[in-house]
Design an enzyme around this catalytic site. Structure first.
Site, PDB file in Angstrom:
ATOM      1  N   GLU A 192       0.827  -1.217   0.000  1.00 43.99           N
ATOM      2  CA  GLU A 192       0.000   0.000   0.000  1.00 43.99           C
ATOM      3  C   GLU A 192       0.855   1.259   0.000  1.00 43.99           C
ATOM      4  O   GLU A 192       0.387   2.355   0.297  1.00 43.99           O
ATOM      5  CB  GLU A 192      -0.957  -0.023   1.199  1.00 43.99           C
ATOM      6  CG  GLU A 192      -1.887  -1.229   1.213  1.00 43.99           C
ATOM      7  CD  GLU A 192      -3.180  -1.055   0.390  1.00 43.99           C
ATOM      8  OE1 GLU A 192      -3.754   0.042   0.383  1.00 43.99           O
ATOM      9  OE2 GLU A 192      -3.595  -2.043  -0.268  1.00 43.99           O
ATOM     10  N   HIS A 217      -4.529   1.511   7.371  1.00 41.55           N
ATOM     11  CA  HIS A 217      -3.140   1.798   6.996  1.00 41.55           C
ATOM     12  C   HIS A 217      -2.424   2.301   8.246  1.00 41.55           C
ATOM     13  O   HIS A 217      -3.049   2.938   9.104  1.00 41.55           O
ATOM     14  CB  HIS A 217      -3.052   2.925   5.943  1.00 41.55           C
ATOM     15  CG  HIS A 217      -3.488   2.537   4.571  1.00 41.55           C
ATOM     16  ND1 HIS A 217      -4.300   3.337   3.803  1.00 41.55           N
ATOM     17  CD2 HIS A 217      -3.214   1.457   3.814  1.00 41.55           C
ATOM     18  CE1 HIS A 217      -4.510   2.750   2.631  1.00 41.55           C
ATOM     19  NE2 HIS A 217      -3.867   1.606   2.614  1.00 41.55           N
ATOM     20  N   CYS A 265      -2.921  11.236   3.796  1.00 40.44           N
ATOM     21  CA  CYS A 265      -3.249  10.308   2.691  1.00 40.44           C
ATOM     22  C   CYS A 265      -3.109  11.006   1.349  1.00 40.44           C
ATOM     23  O   CYS A 265      -2.835  10.376   0.336  1.00 40.44           O
ATOM     24  CB  CYS A 265      -4.692   9.834   2.769  1.00 40.44           C
ATOM     25  SG  CYS A 265      -5.114   8.963   4.262  1.00 40.44           S
TER      26      CYS A 265
HETATM   27  O1  SUG Z   1      -7.898   2.894   0.213  1.00 43.55           O
HETATM   28  N1  SUG Z   1     -10.675   5.028   0.437  1.00 43.55           N
HETATM   29  C1  SUG Z   1      -9.245   4.851   0.471  1.00 43.55           C
HETATM   30  C2  SUG Z   1      -8.637   5.763   1.492  1.00 43.55           C
HETATM   31  C3  SUG Z   1      -7.138   5.746   1.443  1.00 43.55           C
HETATM   32  C4  SUG Z   1      -6.510   6.527   2.542  1.00 43.55           C
HETATM   33  N2  SUG Z   1      -5.115   6.494   2.421  1.00 43.55           N
HETATM   34  C5  SUG Z   1      -4.251   6.424   3.471  1.00 43.55           C
HETATM   35  N3  SUG Z   1      -4.612   6.139   4.683  1.00 43.55           N
HETATM   36  N4  SUG Z   1      -3.017   6.611   3.202  1.00 43.55           N
HETATM   37  C6  SUG Z   1      -8.890   3.391   0.767  1.00 43.55           C
HETATM   38  O2  SUG Z   1      -9.614   2.769   1.572  1.00 43.55           O
HETATM   39  C7  SUG Z   1     -12.909   4.741  -0.475  1.00 43.55           C
HETATM   40  C8  SUG Z   1     -13.590   4.808  -1.833  1.00 43.55           C
HETATM   41  C9  SUG Z   1     -15.078   4.691  -1.747  1.00 43.55           C
HETATM   42  O3  SUG Z   1     -15.573   4.014  -0.838  1.00 43.55           O
HETATM   43  O4  SUG Z   1     -15.756   5.308  -2.602  1.00 43.55           O
HETATM   44  C10 SUG Z   1     -11.419   4.527  -0.567  1.00 43.55           C
HETATM   45  O5  SUG Z   1     -10.934   3.925  -1.504  1.00 43.55           O
END
Ligand code: SUG
Length: 446
Positions: free
Chosen positions: A174, A250, A370
Protein backbone atom coordinates in the site's frame (compact mmCIF):
# COMPACT_ATOMS: atom_id res chain seq x y z
CA UNK A 1 24.50 19.53 0.44
CA UNK A 2 20.95 20.65 1.13
CA UNK A 3 17.88 18.45 0.77
CA UNK A 4 14.17 19.19 1.06
CA UNK A 5 11.13 17.13 1.69
CA UNK A 6 8.62 17.79 -1.07
CA UNK A 7 4.96 16.80 -0.89
CA UNK A 8 3.21 15.65 -4.06
CA UNK A 9 -0.51 15.86 -3.45
CA UNK A 10 -3.09 13.96 -5.44
CA UNK A 11 -5.34 16.21 -7.45
CA UNK A 12 -8.88 14.94 -6.89
CA UNK A 13 -10.36 13.55 -10.10
CA UNK A 14 -13.71 14.54 -11.70
CA UNK A 15 -15.50 11.33 -10.59
CA UNK A 16 -14.89 11.70 -6.83
CA UNK A 17 -17.77 9.85 -5.17
CA UNK A 18 -18.78 7.80 -2.13
CA UNK A 19 -19.31 4.18 -3.13
CA UNK A 20 -18.53 2.33 0.11
CA UNK A 21 -15.75 0.33 -1.54
CA UNK A 22 -13.32 -0.12 1.33
CA UNK A 23 -14.15 -2.76 3.91
CA UNK A 24 -12.07 -2.00 7.00
CA UNK A 25 -12.18 1.76 6.30
CA UNK A 26 -14.89 3.09 8.61
CA UNK A 27 -15.49 6.43 6.85
CA UNK A 28 -15.81 4.84 3.41
CA UNK A 29 -18.54 2.49 4.63
CA UNK A 30 -20.35 5.12 6.72
CA UNK A 31 -20.65 7.55 3.83
CA UNK A 32 -21.54 5.03 1.11
CA UNK A 33 -23.97 6.45 -1.44
CA UNK A 34 -23.96 10.01 -0.05
CA UNK A 35 -23.74 12.74 -2.67
CA UNK A 36 -20.21 14.05 -3.27
CA UNK A 37 -18.86 17.30 -4.67
CA UNK A 38 -15.92 16.69 -7.01
CA UNK A 39 -15.45 20.45 -7.46
CA UNK A 40 -15.29 21.15 -3.75
CA UNK A 41 -13.03 18.15 -3.15
CA UNK A 42 -10.53 19.28 -5.79
CA UNK A 43 -10.57 22.84 -4.44
CA UNK A 44 -10.03 21.71 -0.84
CA UNK A 45 -7.00 19.77 -2.01
CA UNK A 46 -5.65 22.70 -4.03
CA UNK A 47 -6.05 25.02 -1.01
CA UNK A 48 -3.91 22.73 1.11
CA UNK A 49 -1.24 22.54 -1.62
CA UNK A 50 -1.21 26.31 -2.01
CA UNK A 51 -1.01 26.87 1.75
CA UNK A 52 2.05 24.61 2.01
CA UNK A 53 3.63 26.33 -0.96
CA UNK A 54 2.98 29.70 0.73
CA UNK A 55 4.68 28.39 3.88
CA UNK A 56 7.82 27.95 1.79
CA UNK A 57 7.49 24.19 1.27
CA UNK A 58 8.29 22.44 -1.98
CA UNK A 59 4.87 21.28 -3.18
CA UNK A 60 3.92 19.29 -6.25
CA UNK A 61 0.80 17.96 -7.94
CA UNK A 62 0.16 14.32 -8.87
CA UNK A 63 -2.41 13.92 -11.63
CA UNK A 64 -5.57 11.83 -11.11
CA UNK A 65 -6.43 8.75 -13.17
CA UNK A 66 -8.85 8.11 -15.96
CA UNK A 67 -12.22 7.03 -14.56
CA UNK A 68 -14.44 5.24 -15.39
CA UNK A 69 -11.68 2.81 -16.30
CA UNK A 70 -12.96 1.58 -19.66
CA UNK A 71 -9.90 -0.60 -20.25
CA UNK A 72 -10.68 -2.53 -17.04
CA UNK A 73 -14.30 -3.02 -18.11
CA UNK A 74 -13.25 -4.32 -21.53
CA UNK A 75 -10.80 -6.67 -19.85
CA UNK A 76 -13.75 -7.96 -17.84
CA UNK A 77 -15.69 -8.78 -20.98
CA UNK A 78 -17.83 -5.71 -21.67
CA UNK A 79 -17.69 -4.74 -25.32
CA UNK A 80 -19.01 -2.39 -28.00
CA UNK A 81 -18.66 1.36 -28.09
CA UNK A 82 -17.52 3.21 -24.95
CA UNK A 83 -21.12 4.21 -24.24
CA UNK A 84 -22.31 0.59 -24.63
CA UNK A 85 -19.59 -0.63 -22.29
CA UNK A 86 -20.62 1.89 -19.63
CA UNK A 87 -24.32 1.24 -19.97
CA UNK A 88 -23.99 -2.55 -19.89
CA UNK A 89 -21.57 -2.58 -16.97
CA UNK A 90 -23.62 -0.13 -14.88
CA UNK A 91 -26.69 -2.29 -15.43
CA UNK A 92 -25.29 -5.82 -15.27
CA UNK A 93 -22.54 -5.37 -12.68
CA UNK A 94 -23.25 -2.19 -10.71
CA UNK A 95 -20.71 -2.98 -7.98
CA UNK A 96 -17.94 -3.52 -10.50
CA UNK A 97 -19.00 -0.38 -12.29
CA UNK A 98 -18.84 1.75 -9.13
CA UNK A 99 -15.35 0.41 -8.45
CA UNK A 100 -14.02 1.44 -11.87
CA UNK A 101 -15.36 4.97 -11.26
CA UNK A 102 -13.48 5.59 -8.00
CA UNK A 103 -11.26 8.66 -7.80
CA UNK A 104 -9.13 6.84 -5.20
CA UNK A 105 -5.84 7.78 -6.87
CA UNK A 106 -6.20 11.10 -5.00
CA UNK A 107 -4.66 9.37 -1.92
CA UNK A 108 -1.11 9.52 -3.17
CA UNK A 109 0.33 8.21 0.10
CA UNK A 110 -0.74 4.95 -1.54
CA UNK A 111 0.76 5.76 -4.93
CA UNK A 112 4.24 4.43 -4.21
CA UNK A 113 7.05 3.90 -1.73
CA UNK A 114 9.88 6.36 -2.22
CA UNK A 115 13.42 6.10 -0.85
CA UNK A 116 15.65 9.18 -0.92
CA UNK A 117 19.06 8.98 -2.56
CA UNK A 118 20.84 9.28 0.80
CA UNK A 119 19.49 5.84 1.75
CA UNK A 120 19.95 3.84 -1.46
CA UNK A 121 22.96 1.82 -2.66
CA UNK A 122 23.19 3.57 -6.05
CA UNK A 123 22.56 7.10 -4.74
CA UNK A 124 19.34 7.54 -6.74
CA UNK A 125 15.82 8.28 -5.55
CA UNK A 126 13.84 5.02 -5.89
CA UNK A 127 10.13 4.71 -6.65
CA UNK A 128 7.99 1.56 -6.49
CA UNK A 129 4.29 2.06 -7.27
CA UNK A 130 2.05 0.25 -4.80
CA UNK A 131 0.10 -2.70 -6.24
CA UNK A 132 -2.90 -2.06 -3.92
CA UNK A 133 -4.10 -5.62 -4.47
CA UNK A 134 -6.40 -5.71 -1.45
CA UNK A 135 -9.15 -3.60 -3.01
CA UNK A 136 -10.26 -4.11 -6.60
CA UNK A 137 -10.87 -0.40 -7.24
CA UNK A 138 -7.39 0.45 -6.02
CA UNK A 139 -5.65 -2.40 -7.86
CA UNK A 140 -6.47 -0.52 -11.07
CA UNK A 141 -4.01 2.26 -10.21
CA UNK A 142 -0.36 1.06 -10.33
CA UNK A 143 0.30 0.96 -14.12
CA UNK A 144 -0.85 4.52 -14.66
CA UNK A 145 0.76 5.66 -11.40
CA UNK A 146 4.06 4.33 -12.72
CA UNK A 147 3.64 6.24 -15.99
CA UNK A 148 2.78 9.49 -14.19
CA UNK A 149 5.73 9.16 -11.79
CA UNK A 150 8.09 8.56 -14.72
CA UNK A 151 6.74 11.68 -16.42
CA UNK A 152 7.35 13.71 -13.27
CA UNK A 153 10.73 12.29 -12.28
CA UNK A 154 12.09 11.75 -15.74
CA UNK A 155 15.87 11.71 -15.40
CA UNK A 156 17.62 8.37 -15.04
CA UNK A 157 20.74 10.02 -13.59
CA UNK A 158 18.75 10.77 -10.44
CA UNK A 159 15.58 8.67 -10.41
CA UNK A 160 15.06 4.88 -10.51
CA UNK A 161 11.58 3.52 -11.22
CA UNK A 162 10.53 -0.06 -10.45
CA UNK A 163 7.55 -2.04 -11.58
CA UNK A 164 4.93 -2.59 -8.88
CA UNK A 165 5.22 -5.89 -6.95
CA UNK A 166 3.41 -9.00 -8.30
CA UNK A 167 -0.38 -8.51 -8.17
CA UNK A 168 -1.13 -11.00 -5.45
CA UNK A 169 -2.20 -10.69 -1.82
CA UNK A 170 1.07 -12.33 -0.74
CA UNK A 171 2.80 -9.16 -1.86
CA UNK A 172 0.03 -6.73 -0.94
CA UNK A 173 1.68 -3.30 -0.92
CA UNK A 174 0.00 0.00 0.00
CA UNK A 175 3.01 2.25 -0.52
CA UNK A 176 4.07 5.17 1.65
CA UNK A 177 0.98 4.88 3.87
CA UNK A 178 2.86 2.07 5.62
CA UNK A 179 6.30 3.62 5.40
CA UNK A 180 7.95 6.51 7.14
CA UNK A 181 11.48 7.75 7.53
CA UNK A 182 13.43 9.16 10.41
CA UNK A 183 16.66 11.12 9.93
CA UNK A 184 18.73 13.78 11.62
CA UNK A 185 18.79 15.83 8.42
CA UNK A 186 16.98 15.17 5.11
CA UNK A 187 20.33 15.11 3.29
CA UNK A 188 21.75 12.34 5.48
CA UNK A 189 21.04 8.61 5.48
CA UNK A 190 17.97 7.84 7.56
CA UNK A 191 16.10 4.88 9.02
CA UNK A 192 13.18 3.72 6.89
CA UNK A 193 10.33 2.17 8.87
CA UNK A 194 8.23 -0.39 7.01
CA UNK A 195 4.97 -1.35 8.71
CA UNK A 196 3.09 -4.52 7.77
CA UNK A 197 -0.19 -6.06 8.85
CA UNK A 198 0.56 -9.75 8.39
CA UNK A 199 3.07 -12.38 7.29
CA UNK A 200 2.16 -13.81 3.89
CA UNK A 201 3.89 -17.16 4.23
CA UNK A 202 3.48 -17.91 7.93
CA UNK A 203 -0.07 -18.30 9.14
CA UNK A 204 1.04 -19.01 12.71
CA UNK A 205 1.90 -15.32 13.14
CA UNK A 206 -0.62 -12.77 14.52
CA UNK A 207 -3.09 -11.30 12.02
CA UNK A 208 -6.34 -9.33 12.25
CA UNK A 209 -9.61 -11.28 12.44
CA UNK A 210 -12.25 -8.83 11.35
CA UNK A 211 -10.73 -6.56 8.74
CA UNK A 212 -8.03 -7.26 6.15
CA UNK A 213 -4.34 -6.56 6.65
CA UNK A 214 -3.50 -4.90 3.36
CA UNK A 215 0.30 -5.03 3.60
CA UNK A 216 2.59 -8.01 4.11
CA UNK A 217 6.08 -8.24 5.58
CA UNK A 218 7.23 -9.91 2.39
CA UNK A 219 6.10 -6.91 0.32
CA UNK A 220 8.02 -4.55 2.61
CA UNK A 221 11.17 -6.65 2.28
CA UNK A 222 10.86 -6.75 -1.51
CA UNK A 223 10.57 -2.96 -1.73
CA UNK A 224 13.59 -2.50 0.55
CA UNK A 225 15.59 -4.91 -1.67
CA UNK A 226 14.55 -3.14 -4.87
CA UNK A 227 15.55 0.21 -3.41
CA UNK A 228 18.96 -1.05 -2.28
CA UNK A 229 18.42 -0.14 1.37
CA UNK A 230 20.87 -1.33 4.00
CA UNK A 231 19.92 -3.52 6.96
CA UNK A 232 21.19 -0.82 9.27
CA UNK A 233 18.86 1.68 7.61
CA UNK A 234 15.62 -0.31 7.79
CA UNK A 235 13.25 -1.46 10.52
CA UNK A 236 10.19 -3.68 9.99
CA UNK A 237 7.33 -3.27 12.45
CA UNK A 238 4.13 -5.23 12.66
CA UNK A 239 0.94 -3.27 13.08
CA UNK A 240 -1.09 -4.34 16.09
CA UNK A 241 -3.83 -6.58 14.56
CA UNK A 242 -6.28 -5.29 17.19
CA UNK A 243 -6.13 -1.76 15.74
CA UNK A 244 -6.58 -2.99 12.15
CA UNK A 245 -9.78 -4.58 13.47
CA UNK A 246 -10.82 -1.16 14.82
CA UNK A 247 -10.50 0.53 11.43
CA UNK A 248 -6.79 1.35 11.18
CA UNK A 249 -6.50 0.09 7.61
CA UNK A 250 -3.14 1.80 7.00
CA UNK A 251 -0.39 2.60 9.49
CA UNK A 252 -0.68 6.30 8.65
CA UNK A 253 -4.04 6.28 10.47
CA UNK A 254 -2.16 5.62 13.74
CA UNK A 255 1.43 6.85 13.33
CA UNK A 256 3.48 9.42 11.46
CA UNK A 257 7.19 10.24 11.47
CA UNK A 258 9.33 13.10 10.29
CA UNK A 259 13.01 13.90 10.84
CA UNK A 260 13.70 13.04 14.49
CA UNK A 261 10.07 12.62 15.60
CA UNK A 262 7.90 9.51 15.66
CA UNK A 263 4.32 10.36 16.68
CA UNK A 264 2.22 7.24 17.31
CA UNK A 265 -0.52 5.73 19.42
CA UNK A 266 0.33 3.41 22.27
CA UNK A 267 -1.52 0.59 20.50
CA UNK A 268 -0.09 1.12 17.02
CA UNK A 269 2.52 -1.68 16.92
CA UNK A 270 3.37 -5.13 18.24
CA UNK A 271 6.49 -5.48 20.39
CA UNK A 272 6.67 -1.70 20.70
CA UNK A 273 9.50 -1.42 23.24
CA UNK A 274 11.77 -3.81 21.39
CA UNK A 275 11.13 -2.02 18.09
CA UNK A 276 11.73 1.43 19.59
CA UNK A 277 15.08 0.20 20.89
CA UNK A 278 16.01 -1.06 17.42
CA UNK A 279 15.00 2.28 15.87
CA UNK A 280 17.04 4.18 18.46
CA UNK A 281 20.13 2.04 17.80
CA UNK A 282 19.87 2.41 14.04
CA UNK A 283 19.11 6.13 14.24
CA UNK A 284 22.35 6.77 16.14
CA UNK A 285 23.17 9.72 18.30
CA UNK A 286 23.71 12.57 15.88
CA UNK A 287 20.54 14.33 17.05
CA UNK A 288 17.96 13.69 19.78
CA UNK A 289 15.20 11.30 18.78
CA UNK A 290 11.68 12.01 20.05
CA UNK A 291 9.13 9.24 20.47
CA UNK A 292 5.79 10.91 21.12
CA UNK A 293 3.50 8.17 22.31
CA UNK A 294 -0.19 8.97 22.72
CA UNK A 295 -1.80 6.92 25.48
CA UNK A 296 -5.28 5.41 25.45
CA UNK A 297 -6.35 7.76 28.23
CA UNK A 298 -5.25 10.75 26.17
CA UNK A 299 -6.90 9.72 22.88
CA UNK A 300 -8.65 6.40 22.24
CA UNK A 301 -8.06 4.41 19.05
CA UNK A 302 -11.69 5.12 18.08
CA UNK A 303 -11.14 8.89 18.42
CA UNK A 304 -7.91 8.64 16.45
CA UNK A 305 -9.78 6.84 13.66
CA UNK A 306 -12.63 9.37 13.68
CA UNK A 307 -10.51 12.52 13.81
CA UNK A 308 -7.41 11.29 11.93
CA UNK A 309 -5.11 12.72 14.61
CA UNK A 310 -2.22 10.67 13.17
CA UNK A 311 -3.09 11.19 9.51
CA UNK A 312 -1.46 14.53 9.91
CA UNK A 313 1.55 15.85 8.09
CA UNK A 314 4.58 16.65 10.20
CA UNK A 315 6.54 19.20 8.25
CA UNK A 316 9.64 21.28 8.82
CA UNK A 317 9.22 24.85 7.70
CA UNK A 318 12.24 26.55 6.10
CA UNK A 319 12.79 28.21 9.51
CA UNK A 320 13.34 24.70 10.95
CA UNK A 321 10.15 24.84 13.02
CA UNK A 322 8.10 21.61 12.99
CA UNK A 323 4.39 22.01 12.32
CA UNK A 324 1.44 19.60 12.27
CA UNK A 325 -0.96 19.85 9.34
CA UNK A 326 -4.22 18.42 10.70
CA UNK A 327 -7.77 18.02 9.40
CA UNK A 328 -10.45 20.30 10.92
CA UNK A 329 -12.02 17.17 12.42
CA UNK A 330 -9.20 17.33 15.04
CA UNK A 331 -10.15 20.92 15.86
CA UNK A 332 -13.82 20.03 16.22
CA UNK A 333 -13.17 17.22 18.74
CA UNK A 334 -12.67 18.75 22.22
CA UNK A 335 -10.34 16.02 23.53
CA UNK A 336 -8.13 15.82 20.45
CA UNK A 337 -7.96 19.61 20.15
CA UNK A 338 -6.86 19.85 23.78
CA UNK A 339 -4.25 17.14 23.22
CA UNK A 340 -2.79 18.95 20.20
CA UNK A 341 -2.80 22.34 21.91
CA UNK A 342 -0.92 20.92 24.89
CA UNK A 343 1.50 19.01 22.66
CA UNK A 344 2.79 22.28 21.19
CA UNK A 345 3.74 23.49 24.66
CA UNK A 346 5.78 20.42 25.51
CA UNK A 347 9.44 19.70 25.05
CA UNK A 348 9.29 18.28 21.51
CA UNK A 349 10.22 19.86 18.16
CA UNK A 350 6.49 20.36 17.33
CA UNK A 351 5.54 24.00 17.80
CA UNK A 352 2.31 24.63 15.91
CA UNK A 353 -0.81 23.02 14.43
CA UNK A 354 -2.48 24.24 11.25
CA UNK A 355 -5.95 22.94 10.48
CA UNK A 356 -7.26 22.27 6.97
CA UNK A 357 -10.71 21.44 5.68
CA UNK A 358 -10.40 18.32 3.52
CA UNK A 359 -13.81 16.95 4.47
CA UNK A 360 -14.68 15.70 0.99
CA UNK A 361 -11.68 13.37 1.17
CA UNK A 362 -12.09 12.60 4.88
CA UNK A 363 -15.54 11.15 4.21
CA UNK A 364 -13.81 8.41 2.23
CA UNK A 365 -11.16 7.90 4.90
CA UNK A 366 -8.49 10.15 3.38
CA UNK A 367 -6.87 12.79 5.61
CA UNK A 368 -4.12 15.35 4.91
CA UNK A 369 -1.38 12.70 5.02
CA UNK A 370 -3.25 10.31 2.69
CA UNK A 371 -3.40 13.06 0.11
CA UNK A 372 0.35 13.44 -0.18
CA UNK A 373 3.40 11.49 -1.34
CA UNK A 374 6.63 12.61 0.26
CA UNK A 375 9.78 12.81 -1.83
CA UNK A 376 13.05 13.95 -0.29
CA UNK A 377 15.16 15.69 -2.92
CA UNK A 378 18.60 17.24 -3.01
CA UNK A 379 18.90 20.56 -4.84
CA UNK A 380 20.25 18.77 -7.95
CA UNK A 381 17.40 16.27 -7.90
CA UNK A 382 14.86 19.05 -7.44
CA UNK A 383 16.16 20.67 -10.59
CA UNK A 384 15.59 17.41 -12.45
CA UNK A 385 11.87 17.27 -11.55
CA UNK A 386 9.42 18.18 -14.31
CA UNK A 387 8.91 21.86 -13.37
CA UNK A 388 5.32 21.93 -14.64
CA UNK A 389 4.13 19.79 -11.71
CA UNK A 390 5.51 22.11 -9.03
CA UNK A 391 3.02 24.38 -7.27
CA UNK A 392 3.25 28.10 -7.91
CA UNK A 393 0.82 31.01 -7.77
CA UNK A 394 0.34 30.64 -11.53
CA UNK A 395 -0.29 26.88 -11.41
CA UNK A 396 -2.72 27.30 -8.51
CA UNK A 397 -4.72 29.82 -10.54
CA UNK A 398 -4.61 27.67 -13.65
CA UNK A 399 -5.76 24.52 -11.87
CA UNK A 400 -8.63 26.33 -10.13
CA UNK A 401 -9.85 27.63 -13.48
CA UNK A 402 -9.47 24.11 -14.91
CA UNK A 403 -11.57 22.65 -12.07
CA UNK A 404 -14.25 25.33 -12.53
CA UNK A 405 -14.42 24.52 -16.21
CA UNK A 406 -14.63 20.73 -16.04
CA UNK A 407 -15.88 19.54 -12.63
CA UNK A 408 -19.42 18.96 -11.43
CA UNK A 409 -20.70 20.54 -8.23
CA UNK A 410 -22.43 17.36 -7.22
CA UNK A 411 -22.30 13.70 -8.06
CA UNK A 412 -24.75 10.97 -7.05
CA UNK A 413 -24.46 7.25 -7.63
CA UNK A 414 -26.80 7.39 -10.63
CA UNK A 415 -24.66 10.08 -12.31
CA UNK A 416 -21.72 7.68 -12.58
CA UNK A 417 -23.47 5.79 -15.40
CA UNK A 418 -23.86 8.96 -17.47
CA UNK A 419 -21.59 8.51 -20.53
CA UNK A 420 -21.22 12.29 -20.57
CA UNK A 421 -19.25 12.05 -17.31
CA UNK A 422 -16.64 9.94 -19.11
CA UNK A 423 -16.39 12.53 -21.88
CA UNK A 424 -16.05 15.36 -19.36
CA UNK A 425 -13.42 13.45 -17.46
CA UNK A 426 -11.34 12.65 -20.56
CA UNK A 427 -11.57 16.23 -21.80
CA UNK A 428 -10.39 17.48 -18.42
CA UNK A 429 -7.50 15.02 -18.16
CA UNK A 430 -6.37 15.63 -21.72
CA UNK A 431 -6.05 19.32 -20.89
CA UNK A 432 -4.38 18.51 -17.58
CA UNK A 433 -1.61 16.49 -19.22
CA UNK A 434 -0.78 19.62 -21.20
CA UNK A 435 -0.82 21.86 -18.13
CA UNK A 436 1.43 19.45 -16.21
CA UNK A 437 3.43 18.46 -19.32
CA UNK A 438 3.05 14.75 -18.69
CA UNK A 439 2.72 13.49 -22.24
CA UNK A 440 0.27 10.67 -23.01
CA UNK A 441 -0.08 8.84 -19.71
CA UNK A 442 -3.74 7.73 -19.99
CA UNK A 443 -5.09 4.76 -21.94
CA UNK A 444 -7.47 6.95 -23.90
CA UNK A 445 -4.52 8.96 -25.16
CA UNK A 446 -2.46 5.96 -26.24
O1 SUG B 1 -7.90 2.89 0.21
N1 SUG B 1 -10.67 5.03 0.44
C1 SUG B 1 -9.25 4.85 0.47
C2 SUG B 1 -8.64 5.76 1.49
C3 SUG B 1 -7.14 5.75 1.44
C4 SUG B 1 -6.51 6.53 2.54
N2 SUG B 1 -5.11 6.49 2.42
C5 SUG B 1 -4.25 6.42 3.47
N3 SUG B 1 -4.61 6.14 4.68
N4 SUG B 1 -3.02 6.61 3.20
C6 SUG B 1 -8.89 3.39 0.77
O2 SUG B 1 -9.61 2.77 1.57
C7 SUG B 1 -12.91 4.74 -0.48
C8 SUG B 1 -13.59 4.81 -1.83
C9 SUG B 1 -15.08 4.69 -1.75
O3 SUG B 1 -15.57 4.01 -0.84
O4 SUG B 1 -15.76 5.31 -2.60
C10 SUG B 1 -11.42 4.53 -0.57
O5 SUG B 1 -10.93 3.92 -1.50
Amino acid sequence: MQAYEANFDGLVGPTHNYAGLSVGNVASLNNAKNASSPKQAAKQGLQKMKALHDLGMLQGVLAPQERPDLAALRRLGFSGTDTQVITQAAKQAPQVYRAVCSASSMWTANAATVSPSADTADGKVHFTPANLTNKFHRSLEPETTGRILRAMFNDSRHFAHHQHLPDNDHFGDEGAANHTRLCSDYAKAGVELFVYGRHAFDSSKPAPQRYPARQTLEACQAVARLHGLSDTGTVYLQQNPAVIDQGVFHNDVIAVGNRNVLFYHQQAFLDTQQKLTEIRQKFGETSPLHFIEVKDQQVSVADAVNTYLFNTQLINLPSGEMVIIAPTECQEHAGVYRYLTELCEQDTPIRQVKYFDVKQSMRNGGGPACLRLRVVLTEQERQAVNPAVLMSDALFGRLNTWVDKHYRDQLNEADLADPQLMIESRTALDELTQILQLGSVYSFQR
